[in-house]
Design an enzyme around this catalytic site. Structure first.
Site, PDB file in Angstrom:
ATOM      1  N   LYS A 170     -10.298  20.176 -69.843  1.00  0.00           N
ATOM      2  CA  LYS A 170      -9.640  19.422 -71.251  1.00  0.00           C
ATOM      3  C   LYS A 170      -7.510  19.677 -71.411  1.00  0.00           C
ATOM      4  O   LYS A 170      -7.047  18.431 -71.416  1.00  0.00           O
ATOM      5  CB  LYS A 170      -9.463  20.034 -72.362  1.00  0.00           C
ATOM      6  CG  LYS A 170     -10.771  20.270 -72.919  1.00  0.00           C
ATOM      7  CD  LYS A 170     -11.075  21.001 -74.149  1.00  0.00           C
ATOM      8  CE  LYS A 170     -12.132  20.714 -74.764  1.00  0.00           C
ATOM      9  NZ  LYS A 170     -13.744  21.201 -74.685  1.00  0.00           N
TER      10      LYS A 170
ATOM     11  N   GLU B 222      -6.533  18.040 -83.583  1.00  0.00           N
ATOM     12  CA  GLU B 222      -7.426  18.832 -84.789  1.00  0.00           C
ATOM     13  C   GLU B 222      -8.259  19.786 -83.861  1.00  0.00           C
ATOM     14  O   GLU B 222      -7.853  19.003 -82.412  1.00  0.00           O
ATOM     15  CB  GLU B 222      -8.268  17.529 -85.449  1.00  0.00           C
ATOM     16  CG  GLU B 222      -9.150  17.416 -84.915  1.00  0.00           C
ATOM     17  CD  GLU B 222      -9.649  15.922 -84.007  1.00  0.00           C
ATOM     18  OE1 GLU B 222      -8.392  15.675 -83.682  1.00  0.00           O
ATOM     19  OE2 GLU B 222      -9.895  15.718 -83.087  1.00  0.00           O
TER      20      GLU B 222
ATOM     21  N   SER C 213     -17.328  22.011 -65.828  1.00  0.00           N
ATOM     22  CA  SER C 213     -16.471  21.748 -67.047  1.00  0.00           C
ATOM     23  C   SER C 213     -15.052  23.069 -67.284  1.00  0.00           C
ATOM     24  O   SER C 213     -14.100  23.061 -67.610  1.00  0.00           O
ATOM     25  CB  SER C 213     -16.970  21.289 -67.918  1.00  0.00           C
ATOM     26  OG  SER C 213     -17.897  21.703 -68.831  1.00  0.00           O
TER      27      SER C 213
END
Ligand SMILES: *Cc1c(COP(=O)(O)O)cnc(C)c1O
Length: 393
Positions: free
Chosen positions: A89, A111, A377
């Site tokens: 991310k 968010e 990931s």
């Protein structure tokens, strides 16, 4: 066939920008500038430098020898779990914070559901000294206390969304309201390959460093740039989009997308959007979406917080519809077992999201000389309690 976005913001029939009129100037400003800004040499230089010195890129492409022996094929793991903050991310939030600065923004909103994107956003805001406001459902705040603490330590304000089901979609509504009220100084950092155009394409481009690195690293390992398969789990689809990007138009590379089947695709408790979803609009784009017959969004379920999303990014909806990618659905149980197997065979504790991608080897046979690259990931630290409860460790 073109698998990239077209000028109108569509991947085939999916994508676009379905937004309230009042949001149009904000999204339009971004659309007009994002490619120009990303192409600036000074942007490229700063982005690449931060990926190297701050995130720790390139992330290794690791040949998993014992896992490969077990499944009698060649398995490589792209180690996004080794990035700063523990997942892919951060690639996107670094890119977007630099974009925000170039556009003259001083205030960042985001968010978050499970809190991972909130932490990645709070991290880059601290790095750049920008104000950070993270909207989070009241229920999620209670469920994800460690990530709420992280965001606060990093200097972010975490604002509870108290309406509706008090989870991710309510937090998204609050963030959109904020952006409408603060159009001039605020940038909204979306955390996956979703949202109105240009977000899916912008996020995909920031994450595409993953497949760019895979190409040169595989060349070193195997003497060729293209693997036979690339595999990634899909929540909204950002790690997958980055893993596939430079292979989308390479016909010899097979693409596998792994969704969460939760308690089973037919159990009513899953997030297997490609199988259960129909066309609909979510978070500003047209895509595949789990919904009732009258168009209400169905609550998704997965043991993994990052895959617990009722849609997929529009690029993936297109890859599914055209058959370019093969979609597989993995249950909670199969993912958990694959995660524990990676611990025992390779000494790596994966995020439960990534464990879904690892679970395909029990379901699909590969040839001994197939080269299969799996996006790992994220790391499993955040999921320790889940592993403890599940395996009664
Ligand atoms: C958030 C997350 C995902 C899912 O998000 P995508 O946008 O689909 O990549 C997958 N793995 C990890 C470790 C995550 O934190």
């Amino acid at each position: 066939m073109n698998y990239n976005v077209n000028e109108k913001g569509y991947y085939g029939e999916f994508g676009g920008a379905f937004i309230p009129e009042m949001l149009y100037p904000n999204v339009e400003e971004l659309r007009q500038n994002y490619l120009k800004v990303m192409a600036e040499p000074s942007f490229q230089q700063e982005f690449n430098q931060l990926l190297k010195d701050y995130v720790g890129r390139p992330s290794p492409l690791y040949f998993a020898k014992r896992l490969s022996e077990k499944y009698n094929t060649k398995i490589y793991l792209k180690r996004e779990d080794l990035n700063h903050t523990g997942a892919h991310k951060i690639n996107n939030t670094i890119g977007q914070i630099l974009m925000a600065k170039r556009l003259g923004k001083t205030r960042i909103i985001a968010e978050t559901g499970a809190g991972q994107h909130g932490v990645a956003t709070a991290t880059v805001c601290a790095l750049m000294g920008l104000e950070c406001i993270v909207y989070m459902g009241e229920i999620d705040i209670a469920r994800q206390a460690p990530n709420v603490a992280r965001m606060k330590m990093l200097g972010a304000s975490v604002i509870p969304a108290k309406s509706g089901s008090r989870t991710l979609k309510d937090a998204t509504n609050e963030a959109i309201r904020d952006w409408i009220n603060n159009p001039v100084n605020t940038h909204y950092i979306i955390g996956s390959a979703i949202g109105p155009h240009p977000y899916p394409d912008m996020v995909t481009r920031f994450q595409s460093v993953i497949s760019e690195e895979i190409k040169s690293q595989l060349k070193e390992h195997e003497g060729r740039e293209n693997p036979d398969y690339v595999v990634a789990c899909i929540g909204g689809g950002s790690n997958a989009a980055g893993t596939y990007y430079h292979f989308l138009h390479e016909e010899d590379v097979n693409i596998i997308a792994v969704e969460a089947a939760g308690h089973g695709v037919d159990s009513g408790e899953s997030a297997a959007t490609s199988i259960l979803g129909k066309e609909g609009v979510i978070h500003g784009c047209k895509t595949l979406l789990m919904q009732t017959n009258d168009g209400q969004i169905t609550e998704p379920y997965s043991i993994s917080a990052g895959l617990d999303y009722p849609g997929v990014g529009p690029m993936h909806a297109h890859l599914c519809k055209t058959g370019r990618a093969e979609f597989m659905a993995i249950t909670d149980d199969d993912a958990m077992n694959a995660g524990l197997e990676l611990c025992k065979l390779e000494g790596i504790i994966p995020a439960i999201e990534s464990s879904h991608a690892l679970a395909i080897f029990e379901q699909k046979p590969f040839k001994p000389d197939d080269v299969v690259v799996v996006s790992l990931s994220g790391r499993g630290d955040k999921d320790l309690q889940n592993y403890i409860d599940y395996f009664k460790i």
